[in-house]
Design a protein around this motif. Structure first.
Motif, PDB file in Angstrom:
ATOM      1  N   LYS A 162       0.863  -1.172   0.000  1.00 39.63           N
ATOM      2  CA  LYS A 162       0.000   0.000   0.000  1.00 39.63           C
ATOM      3  C   LYS A 162       0.908   1.232   0.000  1.00 39.63           C
ATOM      4  N   PRO A 164       0.666   5.790  -0.085  1.00 37.15           N
ATOM      5  CA  PRO A 164      -0.197   6.968  -0.093  1.00 37.15           C
ATOM      6  C   PRO A 164      -0.339   7.619  -1.470  1.00 37.15           C
ATOM      7  N   TYR A 165       0.601   7.402  -2.366  1.00 36.72           N
ATOM      8  CA  TYR A 165       0.513   7.954  -3.717  1.00 36.72           C
ATOM      9  C   TYR A 165      -0.771   7.475  -4.401  1.00 36.72           C
ATOM     10  N   GLU A 166      -1.183   6.255  -4.069  1.00 35.59           N
ATOM     11  CA  GLU A 166      -2.418   5.696  -4.637  1.00 35.59           C
ATOM     12  C   GLU A 166      -3.644   6.521  -4.255  1.00 35.59           C
ATOM     13  N   LYS A 167      -3.549   7.289  -3.170  1.00 35.95           N
ATOM     14  CA  LYS A 167      -4.638   8.161  -2.710  1.00 35.95           C
ATOM     15  C   LYS A 167      -4.410   9.608  -3.142  1.00 35.95           C
ATOM     16  N   GLY A 168      -3.381   9.816  -3.957  1.00 37.12           N
ATOM     17  CA  GLY A 168      -3.095  11.171  -4.412  1.00 37.12           C
ATOM     18  C   GLY A 168      -2.216  11.975  -3.485  1.00 37.12           C
ATOM     19  N   ILE A 169      -1.615  11.338  -2.490  1.00 38.41           N
ATOM     20  CA  ILE A 169      -0.739  12.041  -1.551  1.00 38.41           C
ATOM     21  C   ILE A 169       0.666  12.099  -2.149  1.00 38.41           C
TER      22      ILE A 169
END
Length: 177
Positions: A162, A164-169
């Motif tokens: 997992k 955070p880039y996957e959430k746009g962070i």
């Protein structure tokens, strides 16, 4: 006490390969070893570089100057320039390592330089097989070639579960750089 330097690989798609290698460098430096960190494919300022400056001259850094993009965003000319710079850096490092002044040598993103054909596998493999006996060698990057894995003593694969880039962070100072 074993005086033979071993070969480490930190590879995989997950975050933390450089962090693990630099952490080992800090540990080694704190134990009185001379450390050389060579960063291929990186030129941006990072927090670890500021911390390492405090450890000089026992912890030295050599890095590229022009690589400011990921390879998939580079033009053909930029790819060629990056390959030339990687080859020049590698030759500089090969000469420095042969002097024996460093006991731990970290080749950060060297595995990427091989997988992107910026450096020939045989050149890096020859370096690994013929490094000074007492030099502990760490190589990082994605897509570790099977021949390099076979030549290594330690191989750690960092798996991305997992991010955070996957959430746009976006990357955060002090954490990702």
């Amino acid at each position: 006490m074993n005086k033979t330097g071993l070969v480490h690989i930190y590879t995989g798609e997950g975050k933390g390969k450089t962090t693990a290698a630099v952490g080992l460098g800090v540990r080694a430096c704190g134990s009185g070893l001379k450390v050389l960190l060579v960063q291929f494919l990186k030129s941006a300022a990072t927090g670890e570089l500021e911390a390492i400056k405090r450890l000089e001259p026992d912890f030295k850094v050599i890095r590229g100057f022009t690589c400011k993009k990921f390879s998939w965003d580079m033009t053909g000319e930029e790819l060629e320039h990056t390959a030339r710079e990687a080859a020049e850096m590698f030759e500089q490092v090969r000469a420095v390592v042969q002097t024996g002044q460093y006991e731990l040598v970290i080749l950060d993103e060297i595995l990427g330089t091989v997988s992107l054909d910026f450096l020939p596998l045989e050149t890096v493999l020859d370096f690994v097989k013929n490094k000074p006996e007492k030099v502990e060698l760490v190589m990082t990057g994605r897509n570790a070639h099977k021949a390099l894995v076979e030549a290594a003593d330690y191989v750690s694969e960092i798996k991305a579960v997992k991010h955070p880039y996957e959430k746009g962070i976006a990357a955060r100072k002090g954490i990702e750089y």
